[in-house]
Design an enzyme around this catalytic site. Structure first.
Site, PDB file in Angstrom:
ATOM      1  N   HIS A 192       4.180  -0.374   0.155  1.00  0.00           N
ATOM      2  CA  HIS A 192       4.050  -1.644   0.872  1.00  0.00           C
ATOM      3  C   HIS A 192       3.004  -2.457   0.115  1.00  0.00           C
ATOM      4  O   HIS A 192       1.853  -2.021  -0.006  1.00  0.00           O
ATOM      5  CB  HIS A 192       3.575  -1.445   2.308  1.00  0.00           C
ATOM      6  N   TYR A 212      11.554   1.171  -2.088  1.00  0.00           N
ATOM      7  CA  TYR A 212      11.723   2.604  -1.860  1.00  0.00           C
ATOM      8  C   TYR A 212      11.986   3.299  -3.193  1.00  0.00           C
ATOM      9  O   TYR A 212      12.598   2.736  -4.105  1.00  0.00           O
ATOM     10  CB  TYR A 212      12.860   2.857  -0.874  1.00  0.00           C
ATOM     11  N   HIS A 261       7.742   5.475  -0.631  1.00  0.00           N
ATOM     12  CA  HIS A 261       7.888   4.029  -0.808  1.00  0.00           C
ATOM     13  C   HIS A 261       6.519   3.363  -0.858  1.00  0.00           C
ATOM     14  O   HIS A 261       5.485   4.010  -0.650  1.00  0.00           O
ATOM     15  CB  HIS A 261       8.723   3.424   0.326  1.00  0.00           C
ATOM     16  N   HIS A 319       3.036   5.153   0.241  1.00  0.00           N
ATOM     17  CA  HIS A 319       3.314   5.957   1.432  1.00  0.00           C
ATOM     18  C   HIS A 319       4.154   7.182   1.070  1.00  0.00           C
ATOM     19  O   HIS A 319       5.334   7.066   0.733  1.00  0.00           O
ATOM     20  CB  HIS A 319       4.039   5.126   2.482  1.00  0.00           C
ATOM     21  N   ASP A 339       9.931  -8.832   2.600  1.00  0.00           N
ATOM     22  CA  ASP A 339      10.090  -9.031   4.040  1.00  0.00           C
ATOM     23  C   ASP A 339       9.869 -10.463   4.501  1.00  0.00           C
ATOM     24  O   ASP A 339      10.561 -10.944   5.404  1.00  0.00           O
ATOM     25  CB  ASP A 339       9.145  -8.097   4.795  1.00  0.00           C
ATOM     26  N   TYR A 399       9.767  -1.013  10.646  1.00  0.00           N
ATOM     27  CA  TYR A 399       8.306  -1.013  10.587  1.00  0.00           C
ATOM     28  C   TYR A 399       7.702  -2.066  11.500  1.00  0.00           C
ATOM     29  O   TYR A 399       8.219  -3.182  11.624  1.00  0.00           O
ATOM     30  CB  TYR A 399       7.818  -1.261   9.156  1.00  0.00           C
TER      31      TYR A 399
END
Length: 472
Positions: free
Chosen positions: A259, A103, A257, A418, A117, A202
């Site tokens: 991904h 982020y 942020h 994003h 993750d 998410y």
């Protein structure tokens, strides 16, 4: 066990709850787009078979497994070549190696929110049971997943995968010639393996799609809830300083942020001895007067010798990435291979010396290539919780090992930048990205040239719309 002190750094209003409950039952009034039902019927059953963990469909055969860290693992993917009357290996093993979600909010409560993750939460362990007719179509088959729980006992996630044949009216290939009677066309029917992983806020929708042309298409969809924070602002015009995000509703900010999803793709293109080829499209000026044209472009192939040659930034459109088997050629002499076709390319924007970037250093390049090493599976390192970036893909590749005509692994970093918008709140419509592995001189000609299109039987117009797809 007592609180001996605390500090209120900042006080913001509590955002209003009105309109933020996304559950269907909580909607006081609903709208109707007047869509009629759509059903895909397979009255004779699916065209694929599942024996143990092996899936066979059309001209494909592959092994599927569930892993608590990476989710779906596709292994031994081979395509049947009717001319050679044999299965030919394409992918030895493919899976999600890591997900890096940093982020961009530098406030005290947010600056540390940079997640890995797969290594920290378990991408497979966060998978959810798929719901028929909601997560997967009516013609889907469901598969369970098993893993080792934290206490060492076997654990099960029901319906962790769904497997289904997809036909959405797409055309595999077609042509109409004025001088020849009739249209020539072939519908594009494919096989999809799907998993959904809910990592905190998410939801990631992962599709591995196998096409009869030999293409493997991988799609990652992002949906779920934005991670938001409270704010003093109720209107954009009030914001006069950097707030690191978008004002989504009164007193609600959605931080910007990224991904980044690293895919471990151990390609074995018709064998283990493979090479990475960078096909660069080069503009050439014509100065010899041989043509009225002033320029054209040509392809200049460069074979990567070592790992340092295969660290690649994509995005210009002037470089194509191929994995070839230089020991095997087509009838006319082309090296057989597969091409990586990215959809939308996103590259990291953090500084190299930023602590989160050190941990997620695999996002520095879109493409990496390493020689196969059974211990090098996780792009963020084996142990990523509180890691320092000293055991990851970027560190391994510093050895600059030879990769030409070797058993190599292609690492592709799929990315999203994003910037939240109003439509993402309170629940986010699915945002997708992906890539394809497409045969390039792997066959001597179009592998679907001699196949008849499947017979289609339509119901009367006053019935539910459906298409019956019969075997070829």
């Amino acid at each position: 066990m007592k609180i001996i002190g605390y500090r209120d750094r900042v006080v913001v209003p509590v955002p209003k709850a009105d309109g933020t409950d996304y559950r269907e039952a909580a909607q006081k009034s609903t709208f109707d787009n007047h869509l009629k039902s759509i059903t895909i019927l397979q009255p004779d059953g699916p065209s694929f078979t599942v024996e143990g963990h092996t899936v066979r469909w059309a001209n494909w055969e592959f092994h599927v497994a569930f892993d608590m860290r990476s989710g779906p693992i596709i292994s031994l993917a081979s395509i049947y070549d009717h001319n050679k009357d044999e299965y030919r290996r394409v992918l030895y093993r493919g899976f999600i190696s890591e997900l890096f979600v940093p982020y961009m909010d530098l406030t005290e409560e947010w600056y540390y929110r940079t997640f890995l993750d797969a290594g920290e939460y378990g991408f497979g362990q966060s998978a959810v049971p798929l719901q028929p007719l909601r997560d997967c179509p009516e013609n889907a088959m469901f598969l369970d997943g098993y893993f080792t729980a934290q206490d060492g006992t076997p654990a099960k996630i029901s319906n962790v995968f769904c497997l289904f044949e997809r036909y959405a009216g797409d055309i595999m290939w077609r042509h109409t010639e004025a001088a020849l009677p009739g249209d020539v066309r072939l519908p594009d029917v494919s096989l999809v393996l799907r998993m959904v992983s809910t990592v905190a806020n998410y939801d990631y929708v992962i599709d591995w799609e196998f096409k009869q042309t030999g293409t493997i298409k991988v799609t990652a969809g992002l949906t779920g809830l934005l991670a938001v924070r409270g704010s003093i602002y109720t209107h954009k015009d009030q914001i006069m300083q950097e707030e690191y995000g978008t004002l989504l509703a009164e007193n609600v900010l959605g931080p910007r942020h990224d991904h980044f999803i690293s895919f471990h793709l151990d390609l074995d293109i018709d064998g283990e001895a493979n090479s990475l080829v960078k096909a660069k499209l080069q503009r050439v000026r014509t100065t010899d007067g041989r043509s009225p044209r002033k320029s054209y472009w040509r392809v200049v192939n460069e074979t990567a010798k070592r790992e340092s040659d295969a660290k690649i930034h994509l995005g210009s459109g002037a470089t194509e990435i191929l994995v070839t088997n230089p020991n095997k050629r087509t009838k006319v002499g082309n090296d057989i291979g597969y091409r990586l076709i990215p959809r939308t390319v996103a590259s990291r924007l953090l500084a190299n010396d930023d602590y989160p970037q050190k941990r997620g250093a695999f996002s520095k390049y879109n493409v990496w290539v390493t020689p196969y090493n059974r211990s090098e599976k996780w792009a963020g390192g084996l142990f990523v919780d509180q890691s320092h970036g000293d055991d990851n893909l970027a560190t391994w590749s510093l050895r600059d090992r030879e990769i030409e005509k070797k058993d190599i692994v292609l690492w592709y970093t799929l990315g999203f930048h994003h910037v939240p918008c109003s439509e993402d709140f309170p629940i986010m419509p699915t945002l997708t990205n992906g890539f394809e592995l497409k045969p390039t001189n792997f066959f001597d000609y179009n592998p679907m040239l001699k196949f008849k299109p499947p017979q289609q039987v339509r119901r009367p117009s006053n019935c539910t719309s459906s298409i019956k797809i019969l075997p070829q």
